[in-house]
Motif scaffolding. Structure first.
Motif, PDB file in Angstrom:
ATOM      1  N   VAL A  68       0.841  -1.140  -0.117  1.00  0.00           N
ATOM      2  CA  VAL A  68       0.165   0.087  -0.238  1.00  0.00           C
ATOM      3  C   VAL A  68       1.110   1.366  -0.051  1.00  0.00           C
ATOM      4  CG1 VAL A  68      -1.864   1.387   1.306  1.00  0.00           C
ATOM      5  CG2 VAL A  68      -2.176  -0.644   1.551  1.00  0.00           C
ATOM      6  N   VAL A  69       0.485   2.453  -0.838  1.00  0.00           N
ATOM      7  CA  VAL A  69       1.252   3.350  -0.913  1.00  0.00           C
ATOM      8  C   VAL A  69       0.460   4.504   0.303  1.00  0.00           C
ATOM      9  CG1 VAL A  69       2.357   5.094  -1.881  1.00  0.00           C
ATOM     10  CG2 VAL A  69       2.584   3.385  -2.731  1.00  0.00           C
ATOM     11  N   VAL A  70       1.239   5.520   0.974  1.00  0.00           N
ATOM     12  CA  VAL A  70       0.278   6.671   1.898  1.00  0.00           C
ATOM     13  C   VAL A  70       0.320   7.831   1.479  1.00  0.00           C
ATOM     14  CG1 VAL A  70       0.004   7.764   4.017  1.00  0.00           C
ATOM     15  CG2 VAL A  70      -0.011   4.635   3.931  1.00  0.00           C
ATOM     16  N   VAL A  71      -0.737   8.454   1.359  1.00  0.00           N
ATOM     17  CA  VAL A  71       0.491  10.067   0.465  1.00  0.00           C
ATOM     18  C   VAL A  71      -0.299  10.788   1.669  1.00  0.00           C
ATOM     19  CG1 VAL A  71       0.061  11.449  -1.663  1.00  0.00           C
ATOM     20  CG2 VAL A  71       0.510   9.336  -2.010  1.00  0.00           C
ATOM     21  N   ARG A 103     -10.486   5.640  -6.935  1.00  0.00           N
ATOM     22  CA  ARG A 103      -9.516   4.247  -7.021  1.00  0.00           C
ATOM     23  C   ARG A 103      -8.743   4.687  -5.843  1.00  0.00           C
ATOM     24  NH1 ARG A 103      -5.745   2.141 -10.272  1.00  0.00           N
ATOM     25  NH2 ARG A 103      -5.242   3.743 -10.922  1.00  0.00           N
ATOM     26  N   VAL A 104      -8.736   5.562  -4.853  1.00  0.00           N
ATOM     27  CA  VAL A 104      -8.177   5.681  -3.871  1.00  0.00           C
ATOM     28  C   VAL A 104      -8.602   4.454  -2.644  1.00  0.00           C
ATOM     29  CG1 VAL A 104      -6.792   7.629  -4.717  1.00  0.00           C
ATOM     30  CG2 VAL A 104      -9.374   7.247  -3.030  1.00  0.00           C
ATOM     31  N   LEU A 105      -7.883   4.087  -2.063  1.00  0.00           N
ATOM     32  CA  LEU A 105      -8.496   3.035  -0.857  1.00  0.00           C
ATOM     33  C   LEU A 105      -9.860   3.467   0.392  1.00  0.00           C
ATOM     34  CD1 LEU A 105      -6.058   0.519  -0.740  1.00  0.00           C
ATOM     35  CD2 LEU A 105      -7.942  -0.271  -2.258  1.00  0.00           C
ATOM     36  N   ALA A 106      -9.064   4.891   0.615  1.00  0.00           N
ATOM     37  CA  ALA A 106      -9.306   5.074   1.712  1.00  0.00           C
ATOM     38  C   ALA A 106      -8.398   6.878   1.940  1.00  0.00           C
ATOM     39  CB  ALA A 106      -9.082   4.384   2.906  1.00  0.00           C
ATOM     40  N   ILE A 107     -10.009   7.541   2.974  1.00  0.00           N
ATOM     41  CA  ILE A 107      -8.601   8.907   2.864  1.00  0.00           C
ATOM     42  C   ILE A 107      -9.319   9.492   4.518  1.00  0.00           C
ATOM     43  CG2 ILE A 107      -9.022  11.730   2.124  1.00  0.00           C
ATOM     44  CD1 ILE A 107     -10.696  10.526  -0.216  1.00  0.00           C
ATOM     45  N   THR A 108      -8.402   9.891   5.165  1.00  0.00           N
ATOM     46  CA  THR A 108      -8.529  10.526   6.442  1.00  0.00           C
ATOM     47  C   THR A 108      -7.187  11.736   6.665  1.00  0.00           C
ATOM     48  OG1 THR A 108      -5.860   9.858   6.781  1.00  0.00           O
ATOM     49  CG2 THR A 108      -8.001   7.768   6.933  1.00  0.00           C
ATOM     50  N   GLY A 109      -8.616  12.542   7.126  1.00  0.00           N
ATOM     51  CA  GLY A 109      -7.565  14.678   7.338  1.00  0.00           C
ATOM     52  C   GLY A 109      -6.582  13.833   8.143  1.00  0.00           C
ATOM     53  N   PRO A 110      -5.948  15.453   8.566  1.00  0.00           N
ATOM     54  CA  PRO A 110      -5.041  15.438   8.888  1.00  0.00           C
ATOM     55  C   PRO A 110      -4.482  15.150  10.459  1.00  0.00           C
ATOM     56  CG  PRO A 110      -5.858  17.738   8.926  1.00  0.00           C
ATOM     57  CD  PRO A 110      -6.842  16.895   7.730  1.00  0.00           C
ATOM     58  N   GLN A 114      -4.387  12.245  12.290  1.00  0.00           N
ATOM     59  CA  GLN A 114      -5.376  11.404  12.040  1.00  0.00           C
ATOM     60  C   GLN A 114      -4.294   9.617  12.189  1.00  0.00           C
ATOM     61  OE1 GLN A 114      -9.324  11.275   9.633  1.00  0.00           O
ATOM     62  NE2 GLN A 114      -9.470  13.615  10.427  1.00  0.00           N
ATOM     63  N   TYR A 115      -3.610  10.029  12.992  1.00  0.00           N
ATOM     64  CA  TYR A 115      -3.151   9.044  13.289  1.00  0.00           C
ATOM     65  C   TYR A 115      -3.486   7.890  12.912  1.00  0.00           C
ATOM     66  CZ  TYR A 115      -0.165  13.080  15.028  1.00  0.00           C
ATOM     67  OH  TYR A 115       0.558  14.615  14.315  1.00  0.00           O
ATOM     68  N   GLU A 116      -4.769   7.990  14.161  1.00  0.00           N
ATOM     69  CA  GLU A 116      -4.910   6.542  14.636  1.00  0.00           C
ATOM     70  C   GLU A 116      -5.311   5.305  13.054  1.00  0.00           C
ATOM     71  OE1 GLU A 116      -4.997   9.136  15.956  1.00  0.00           O
ATOM     72  OE2 GLU A 116      -3.673   8.405  17.998  1.00  0.00           O
ATOM     73  N   ALA A 117      -6.751   6.751  12.445  1.00  0.00           N
ATOM     74  CA  ALA A 117      -7.662   6.450  11.428  1.00  0.00           C
ATOM     75  C   ALA A 117      -6.334   6.263  10.412  1.00  0.00           C
ATOM     76  CB  ALA A 117      -8.324   7.714  11.367  1.00  0.00           C
ATOM     77  N   VAL A 118      -5.428   6.014  10.112  1.00  0.00           N
ATOM     78  CA  VAL A 118      -4.387   6.193   8.733  1.00  0.00           C
ATOM     79  C   VAL A 118      -4.228   4.487   9.057  1.00  0.00           C
ATOM     80  CG1 VAL A 118      -2.711   6.967   9.369  1.00  0.00           C
ATOM     81  CG2 VAL A 118      -3.360   6.564   6.838  1.00  0.00           C
ATOM     82  N   GLU A 122      -6.478   2.271   8.367  1.00  0.00           N
ATOM     83  CA  GLU A 122      -7.099   1.621   6.998  1.00  0.00           C
ATOM     84  C   GLU A 122      -6.300   0.815   6.256  1.00  0.00           C
ATOM     85  OE1 GLU A 122      -9.512   2.603   5.857  1.00  0.00           O
ATOM     86  OE2 GLU A 122     -11.027   3.563   6.698  1.00  0.00           O
ATOM     87  N   ILE A 123      -4.616   1.208   6.875  1.00  0.00           N
ATOM     88  CA  ILE A 123      -3.455   0.319   6.162  1.00  0.00           C
ATOM     89  C   ILE A 123      -3.831  -0.952   6.796  1.00  0.00           C
ATOM     90  CG2 ILE A 123      -0.710   0.275   6.412  1.00  0.00           C
ATOM     91  CD1 ILE A 123      -1.076   3.142   6.735  1.00  0.00           C
ATOM     92  N   HIS A 124      -3.584  -1.457   8.060  1.00  0.00           N
ATOM     93  CA  HIS A 124      -4.092  -2.532   8.890  1.00  0.00           C
ATOM     94  C   HIS A 124      -5.592  -3.333   7.869  1.00  0.00           C
ATOM     95  CE1 HIS A 124      -2.440  -1.601  12.887  1.00  0.00           C
ATOM     96  NE2 HIS A 124      -1.567  -1.878  12.163  1.00  0.00           N
TER      97      HIS A 124
END
Length: 441
Positions: free
Chosen positions: A45-48, A94-101, A103-107, A110-112
Motif C-alpha cells: 500500500v502507498v500512503v500519500v 480508486r483510492v482505498l481510503a481518505i483520512t484527514g490531518p 488522524q494517525y490512528e485512522a490512517v 486503514e492500512i491494517h
C-alpha cells in the motif's frame, strides 16, 4: 500469509509539520511489523500525506496521488487535503481510503484493513529506535509542540483543517527532545502552527520534567530545551509581548539567536483585512528591541503580495517596512485564493500581472538587503553544522540558516569534515543568499 512481511510506501508532501506526521505514522507501522518500501513497486500500500494549504499545493498532492495510483494502484490518502474528500474522489475515485490531518490512528487502521500486519509479529522485537523513524538527516529533527491554531486569518483555512490549538504537555515534548538528543540529533527545529501560543489552551498547565513541575509555556520550554546542549531553533513565532522573554536566552547562547516570524505584510490596513494579530508599527519597535538585546539575532519571515484590496500605497508601505526592518531571511508568496478562506469574499482582487510585478519588486528589494547583511559577515568567524561533504568541500549552515528554507555556507576546504559535525569557519565571500568560507585555523 503468516510470517509474510508487509511493505508500506510513503509520499510526504507539504510543510515540516506534515513531515512529523509522516514520521509518527511510519514509527507506528514499524512497531506493528511493517517494512518501509523505498519505491512504489515493492509496496503493498502507498500512503500519500497531502498538503491542502494553497491551490498549487493541492495540485501537487493530486498529481502525487495519481502517480502513486498509476505505479501501484493501492493508495491511502491522508493529511490536510484529506479534509476535502470529495475533491480527491472526483479526480481519483480508486483510492482505498481518505483520512484527514493528524488522524494517525485512522490512517494506521486503514492500512491494517487493506494490508493486514503479519499475524505472528511480536511488537517487542521491532527494531524501532527510541526516537522513532525520522525522515530528516540524522543530525537534525523537527519537534512539533502543538496541533491546530486559534487565529482566524482571512487567507488561511488551517483551523478548519487542523482544528483549534492543542498543546502537548511540556513533559511529553521534553522526553521526545531528550530521546532525539541522545540519538545524535544536534539541532532541534521547534515547529507548530503558532509556537508562541504554546500552552494557551491549557492555561499553561504545569507538567513534570526532570522531577520538577514545569509550566507548559514557551519561555519554560525554551529554558528546558536550552539545557540539552544542542542547537534549538524556533519557527512559526507570532510577535506576542511574551516573546521578548526568550530573547535574553538567545543572547546568552542557550538557544539559537533565530526567530521565524510570519509577519505577512507591512501595511496596518492590509494586516487588518488579513485579521493578523499584530500591527506593523509595533512590530518594527519590537524588532529594534530584540536586536538591542541580542545583536546577532537572525529574523526570518514570510509575506504575501497581491492580497485582495492591496493598493499601490499599501505595497509601497510593505517595501518601506522591509527597508526599515532589515530582515535577514524572507520568503514571499503571491496571494492565491484558497477554497473556504474568508479573504475570497473581499473586494479588490489584484490582477495577476500586478501580483507578478509586485513580487519581483519585493524579491529584488529583499535580495539587496540580504546581500548587504551577508557582506557584513565577510571576515567573521562562524560556527556551522555540516549537512553534506563532497570532493569540492562541505555544505554547512550557520546559526542563521534553517535547513531547506535559508541559505548555506559553502566550506571550500571542508572535505575532511563529517556530516552532523560542528565546525568553526572564516567567511571569505558572500552573495545574495549564501556564504563561502574556509575552515578556521
Amino acid at each position: 500469509m503468516v510470517g509474510e512481511s508487509r511493505k508500506i510506501g510513503m509520499v510526504s508532501l507539504g510543510c515540516p509539520k506534515a513531515l512529523v506526521d509522516s514520521e509518527r505514522i511510519l514509527t507506528q507501522l514499524r512497531i506493528d511489523g511493517y517494512e518501509i518500501s523505498p519505491d512504489y513497486e515493492g509496496a503493498d500500500v502507498v500512503v500519500v500525506n497531502t498538503c491542502g494549504f494553497i491551490d498549487s499545493a493541492k495540485a501537487e498532492s493530486l498529481d502525487a496521488i495519481g502517480e502513486a495510483l498509476d505505479a501501484n494502484g493501492r493508495v491511502i490518502v491522508t493529511g490536510c487535503m484529506g479534509a476535502n474528500k470529495d475533491e480527491i474522489l472526483k479526480l481519483h475515485p480508486r483510492v482505498l481510503a481518505i483520512t484527514g490531518p493528524a488522524q494517525y490512528e485512522a490512517v494506521v487502521s486503514e492500512i491494517h484493513r487493506h494490508a493486514p500486519p503479519p499475524a505472528d509479529h511480536d511488537p517487542y522485537t521491532s527494531l524501532v529506535p527510541p526516537q522513532g523513524i525520522k525522515l530528516t538527516p540524522r543530525h537534525y529533527a523537527y519537534l512539533k509542540i502543538s496541533e491546530g491554531c486559534n487565529h482566524n486569518c482571512t487567507f488561511c483555512i488551517i483551523p478548519d483543517m487542523r482544528g483549534k490549538l492543542v498543546s502537548r504537555p511540556i513533559g511529553d515534548v521534553m522526553r521526545e527532545a531528550s530521546r532525539l538528543a541522545a540519538a545524535g540529533v544536534r539541532e532541534l527545529l521547534v515547529i507548530s502552527q503558532d509556537t508562541s501560543a504554546y500552552g494557551v489552551d491549557t492555561k499553561f498547565k504545569p507538567d513534570f520534567w526532570a522531577g520538577q513541575p514545569v509550566r507548559t509555556r514557551m519561555k519554560e520550554l525554551c529554558a528546558a530545551l536550552g539545557e540539552l546542549g544542542i542547537w534549538v531553533r524556533l519557527h512559526y513565532v507570532y510577535p506576542y509581548p511574551h516573546v521578548d522573554e526568550v530573547i535574553p536566552m538567545m543572547a546568552e547562547g542557550k538557544i539559537l539567536p533565530y526567530l521565524d516570524v510570519p509577519f505577512q505584510h507591512g501595511s496596518p490596513t492590509v494586516l487588518k483585512r488579513m485579521k493578523r494579530p499584530a500591527a506593523a508599527g509595533n512590530t518594527l519597535e519590537r524588532v529594534r528591541k530584540w536586536r538591542s538585546i541580542c545583536p546577532d539575532l537572525t529574523i526570518r519571515s514570510t509575506f504575501i503580495v497581491g492580497f485582495p484590496g492591496e493598493t499601490d500605497n499599501e505595497f509601497e508601505t510593505l517595501l518601506d517596512f522591509l527597508e526599515e526592518a532589515q530582515l535577514d531571511r524572507v520568503g514571499c508568496f503571491k496571494y492565491s485564493p484558497v477554497d473556504g478562506a474568508r479573504a475570497n469574499q473581499l473586494d479588490g482582487a489584484v490582477p495577476e500581472e500586478i501580483k507578478e510585478e509586485r513580487w519581483h519588486r519585493f524579491m529584488q528589494t529583499q535580495a539587496d538587503i540580504s546581500r548587504q547583511r551577508l557582506a557584513n559577515k565577510v571576515g567573521s568567524k562562524q560556527q556551522v553544522i555540516v549537512d553534506e561533504v563532497g570532493p569540492e568541500g562541505a555544505i554547512a549552515r550557520s546559526k542563521a540558516d534553517a535547513p531547506e528554507i535559508d541559505g548555506v555556507v559553502h566550506v571550500r576546504d571542508g572535505q575532511n569534515l563529517a556530516p552532523g559535525a560542528f565546525a568553526d569557519v572564516v567567511v571569505e565571500q558572500s552573495d545574495d543568499y549564501d556564504l563561502t568560507a574556509r575552515v578556521a585555523d
